[in-house]
Design a protein around this motif. Structure first.
Motif, PDB file in Angstrom:
ATOM      1  N   ALA A  13     102.819 -18.081  46.022  1.00 32.75           N
ATOM      2  CA  ALA A  13     102.703 -18.839  44.492  1.00 32.75           C
ATOM      3  C   ALA A  13     104.049 -19.370  43.972  1.00 32.75           C
ATOM      4  CB  ALA A  13     102.248 -17.716  43.608  1.00 32.75           C
ATOM      5  N   LYS A  17     102.995 -25.866  46.254  1.00 33.31           N
ATOM      6  CA  LYS A  17     101.534 -26.489  47.191  1.00 33.31           C
ATOM      7  C   LYS A  17     100.948 -27.578  46.471  1.00 33.31           C
ATOM      8  CE  LYS A  17      99.988 -22.419  47.422  1.00 33.31           C
ATOM      9  NZ  LYS A  17     100.998 -21.617  46.738  1.00 33.31           N
ATOM     10  N   THR A  35      92.092 -24.693  46.898  1.00 33.49           N
ATOM     11  CA  THR A  35      91.222 -23.486  47.226  1.00 33.49           C
ATOM     12  C   THR A  35      91.702 -22.405  46.385  1.00 33.49           C
ATOM     13  OG1 THR A  35      92.435 -22.576  48.918  1.00 33.49           O
ATOM     14  CG2 THR A  35      90.956 -23.991  49.554  1.00 33.49           C
ATOM     15  N   ARG A  40      90.195 -18.461  41.586  1.00 28.59           N
ATOM     16  CA  ARG A  40      90.806 -18.545  40.279  1.00 28.59           C
ATOM     17  C   ARG A  40      89.215 -18.661  39.278  1.00 28.59           C
ATOM     18  NH1 ARG A  40      95.655 -18.743  38.007  1.00 28.59           N
ATOM     19  NH2 ARG A  40      97.289 -18.917  39.809  1.00 28.59           N
ATOM     20  N   SER A  96      94.211 -11.994  42.677  1.00 21.74           N
ATOM     21  CA  SER A  96      94.313 -11.257  44.218  1.00 21.74           C
ATOM     22  C   SER A  96      93.413 -10.088  44.488  1.00 21.74           C
ATOM     23  CB  SER A  96      96.079 -11.171  44.368  1.00 21.74           C
ATOM     24  OG  SER A  96      96.392 -10.140  43.538  1.00 21.74           O
ATOM     25  N   SER A  99      90.338 -11.761  45.538  1.00 20.62           N
ATOM     26  CA  SER A  99      90.549 -12.788  46.911  1.00 20.62           C
ATOM     27  C   SER A  99      90.661 -11.678  48.078  1.00 20.62           C
ATOM     28  CB  SER A  99      91.623 -13.668  46.747  1.00 20.62           C
ATOM     29  OG  SER A  99      92.954 -13.027  46.590  1.00 20.62           O
ATOM     30  N   ARG A 105      85.603 -13.870  50.515  1.00 20.98           N
ATOM     31  CA  ARG A 105      86.377 -14.827  51.237  1.00 20.98           C
ATOM     32  C   ARG A 105      85.294 -15.732  52.429  1.00 20.98           C
ATOM     33  NH1 ARG A 105      91.507 -14.434  50.433  1.00 20.98           N
ATOM     34  NH2 ARG A 105      91.732 -16.229  51.782  1.00 20.98           N
ATOM     35  N   ARG A 126      96.288 -20.213  51.071  1.00 23.77           N
ATOM     36  CA  ARG A 126      96.769 -19.287  51.682  1.00 23.77           C
ATOM     37  C   ARG A 126      96.388 -19.213  53.365  1.00 23.77           C
ATOM     38  NH1 ARG A 126      98.156 -19.369  47.011  1.00 23.77           N
ATOM     39  NH2 ARG A 126      99.073 -17.810  45.810  1.00 23.77           N
ATOM     40  N   ASP A 127      95.256 -19.456  53.602  1.00 23.76           N
ATOM     41  CA  ASP A 127      94.754 -19.203  54.945  1.00 23.76           C
ATOM     42  C   ASP A 127      94.119 -20.383  55.500  1.00 23.76           C
ATOM     43  OD1 ASP A 127      92.681 -19.496  52.939  1.00 23.76           O
ATOM     44  OD2 ASP A 127      91.302 -18.094  54.221  1.00 23.76           O
ATOM     45  N   ARG A 153     107.332 -21.444  37.621  1.00 25.18           N
ATOM     46  CA  ARG A 153     106.003 -20.745  36.790  1.00 25.18           C
ATOM     47  C   ARG A 153     106.316 -20.693  35.494  1.00 25.18           C
ATOM     48  NH1 ARG A 153     101.486 -19.925  39.644  1.00 25.18           N
ATOM     49  NH2 ARG A 153     102.339 -22.219  40.509  1.00 25.18           N
ATOM     50  N   ARG A 176     101.784 -10.184  43.797  1.00 26.99           N
ATOM     51  CA  ARG A 176     100.899 -11.150  44.105  1.00 26.99           C
ATOM     52  C   ARG A 176     101.232 -11.544  45.885  1.00 26.99           C
ATOM     53  NH1 ARG A 176      98.689 -16.379  42.493  1.00 26.99           N
ATOM     54  NH2 ARG A 176     100.354 -16.491  41.044  1.00 26.99           N
ATOM     55  N   ASP A 180      98.772 -10.411  48.785  1.00 30.69           N
ATOM     56  CA  ASP A 180      98.298 -11.566  49.712  1.00 30.69           C
ATOM     57  C   ASP A 180      98.698 -11.518  50.985  1.00 30.69           C
ATOM     58  OD1 ASP A 180      97.116 -12.776  47.444  1.00 30.69           O
ATOM     59  OD2 ASP A 180      98.533 -14.356  47.050  1.00 30.69           O
ATOM     60  N   ARG A 183      97.069  -7.933  52.601  1.00 29.63           N
ATOM     61  CA  ARG A 183      95.580  -7.893  52.811  1.00 29.63           C
ATOM     62  C   ARG A 183      95.272  -7.806  54.224  1.00 29.63           C
ATOM     63  NH1 ARG A 183      94.473 -13.259  49.779  1.00 29.63           N
ATOM     64  NH2 ARG A 183      94.309 -14.541  51.641  1.00 29.63           N
TER      65      ARG A 183
HETATM   66  O1  CDP Z   1      99.161 -21.497  42.229  1.00 22.41           O
HETATM   67  P1  CDP Z   1      99.237 -20.249  42.579  1.00 22.41           P
HETATM   68  O2  CDP Z   1     100.109 -20.126  43.992  1.00 22.41           O
HETATM   69  O3  CDP Z   1      99.841 -19.245  41.677  1.00 22.41           O
HETATM   70  O4  CDP Z   1      97.787 -19.820  42.880  1.00 22.41           O
HETATM   71  P2  CDP Z   1      96.549 -20.182  43.499  1.00 22.41           P
HETATM   72  O5  CDP Z   1      96.844 -21.071  44.704  1.00 22.41           O
HETATM   73  O6  CDP Z   1      95.778 -20.939  42.507  1.00 22.41           O
HETATM   74  O7  CDP Z   1      96.031 -18.904  44.248  1.00 22.41           O
HETATM   75  C1  CDP Z   1      95.617 -17.658  43.139  1.00 22.41           C
HETATM   76  C2  CDP Z   1      95.315 -16.640  44.257  1.00 22.41           C
HETATM   77  O8  CDP Z   1      94.138 -16.869  44.940  1.00 22.41           O
HETATM   78  C3  CDP Z   1      96.484 -16.121  45.276  1.00 22.41           C
HETATM   79  O9  CDP Z   1      97.233 -15.127  44.984  1.00 22.41           O
HETATM   80  C4  CDP Z   1      95.311 -15.494  46.209  1.00 22.41           C
HETATM   81  O10 CDP Z   1      95.027 -14.248  46.136  1.00 22.41           O
HETATM   82  C5  CDP Z   1      94.160 -16.291  46.164  1.00 22.41           C
HETATM   83  N1  CDP Z   1      93.940 -17.426  47.249  1.00 22.41           N
HETATM   84  C6  CDP Z   1      93.584 -16.837  48.520  1.00 22.41           C
HETATM   85  O11 CDP Z   1      93.378 -15.729  48.752  1.00 22.41           O
HETATM   86  N2  CDP Z   1      93.113 -17.956  49.532  1.00 22.41           N
HETATM   87  C7  CDP Z   1      93.419 -19.102  49.396  1.00 22.41           C
HETATM   88  N3  CDP Z   1      93.088 -20.048  50.316  1.00 22.41           N
HETATM   89  C8  CDP Z   1      93.796 -19.602  47.897  1.00 22.41           C
HETATM   90  C9  CDP Z   1      94.104 -18.701  47.060  1.00 22.41           C
END
Ligand code: CDP
Ligand code: CDP
Length: 218
Positions: A13, A17, A35, A40, A96, A99, A105, A126-127, A153, A176, A180, A183
């Motif tokens: 986070a 990105k 994603t 969210r 989180s 997710s 997922r 993230r993945d 942020r 987070r 993340d 897990r």
């Molecule tokens: O913008 P920020 O990085 O705060 O969060 P986000 O990209 O909007 O993602 C929010 C949450 O969703 C992350 O903290 C993960 O827990 C989850 N996430 C995930 O598990 N896998 C992804 N491909 C994208 C988000």
């Protein structure tokens, strides 16, 4: 395949990105897919329907019938624009936990894979390089120190007049990061073939240029 170029961007986070992915997609004329917004949106829906994020069965049921659409930078949940609502700290704090659920997922990844096959895309999460688009031609892993990510942020939320404390943001980011990366299913980790960019001391433009040059020359 020149008509189906995939760019995967992962990282914690506040690494930059989504900002960078959006700019890069614009420059390349690719579709941007956020994603995180999908996880969210599901979290938001759980909250408005009064479902506890720890009630796994209910969350999975909700996920199985959710209608999420990403349309020109807008996030539509069941046809309603929730773009701003899903960015609040109360969603960030809970997302989180949702997710982490394997069945959630599975549903999201299926949707994301489908979206990634419709032409050239920049997708962030993230993945993405590890699970959603392991076949992506370009893979990036963005990082920055937790303090810098929290400050970004903090600045972003205060500029939108959302009242927050820096320490709370830093704590949320640390929690987070931990959830993340630790897990069991599809944890946040760098793919073996991802290019790492530490953005701690880089501007948005510098990061975008660096990525654009790699893609344009690759
Ligand atoms: O913008 P920020 O990085 O705060 O969060 P986000 O990209 O909007 O993602 C929010 C949450 O969703 C992350 O903290 C993960 O827990 C989850 N996430 C995930 O598990 N896998 C992804 N491909 C994208 C988000
Ligand atoms: O999507 P992710 O959580 O990785 O980060 P983001 O939402 O794109 O970026 C968080 C904030 O940091 C935004 O307000 C960006 O404008 C800012 N940012 C920055 O100041 N410098 C960078 N190199 C990247 C992002």
């Amino acid at each position: 395949d020149l008509l189906n170029i995939k760019v995967a961007i992962d990282g914690p986070a506040g690494a930059g990105k989504s900002t960078v992915a959006k700019e890069l997609a614009k420059k390349l004329n690719f579709t941007y897919i956020d994603t995180g917004a999908m996880y969210r949106a599901l979290t938001y829906k759980a909250i408005i329907e009064n479902i506890n994020v720890e009630n796994r069965n209910k969350i999975v049921e909700l996920a199985s019938k959710i209608d999420i659409e990403l349309k020109n930078d807008k996030v539509l949940l069941d046809g309603i624009d929730v773009t701003n609502e899903i960015r609040t700290p109360s969603i960030s704090e809970k997302v989180s936990y949702i997710s982490m659920i394997p069945e959630v997922r599975e549903i999201m990844v299926k949707l994301q894979k489908r979206l990634s096959d419709k032409g050239s895309v920049v997708m962030d999460g993230r993945d993405i390089a590890t699970v959603v688009m392991p076949d992506a031609q370009f893979k990036f892993f963005l990082t920055a120190s937790p303090e810098v990510r929290a400050m970004r942020r903090y600045n972003e939320l205060t500029s939108k007049k959302i009242p927050v404390k820096y320490d709370d943001i830093l704590n949320d980011i640390r929690k987070r990061d931990k959830n993340d990366t630790e897990r069991d299913v599809a944890p946040l980790k760098k793919a073996d073939d991802s290019i790492v960019i530490d953005t701690t001391n880089m501007s948005i433009d510098e990061v975008v240029s660096k990525m654009y040059n790699i893609i344009a020359n690759g």
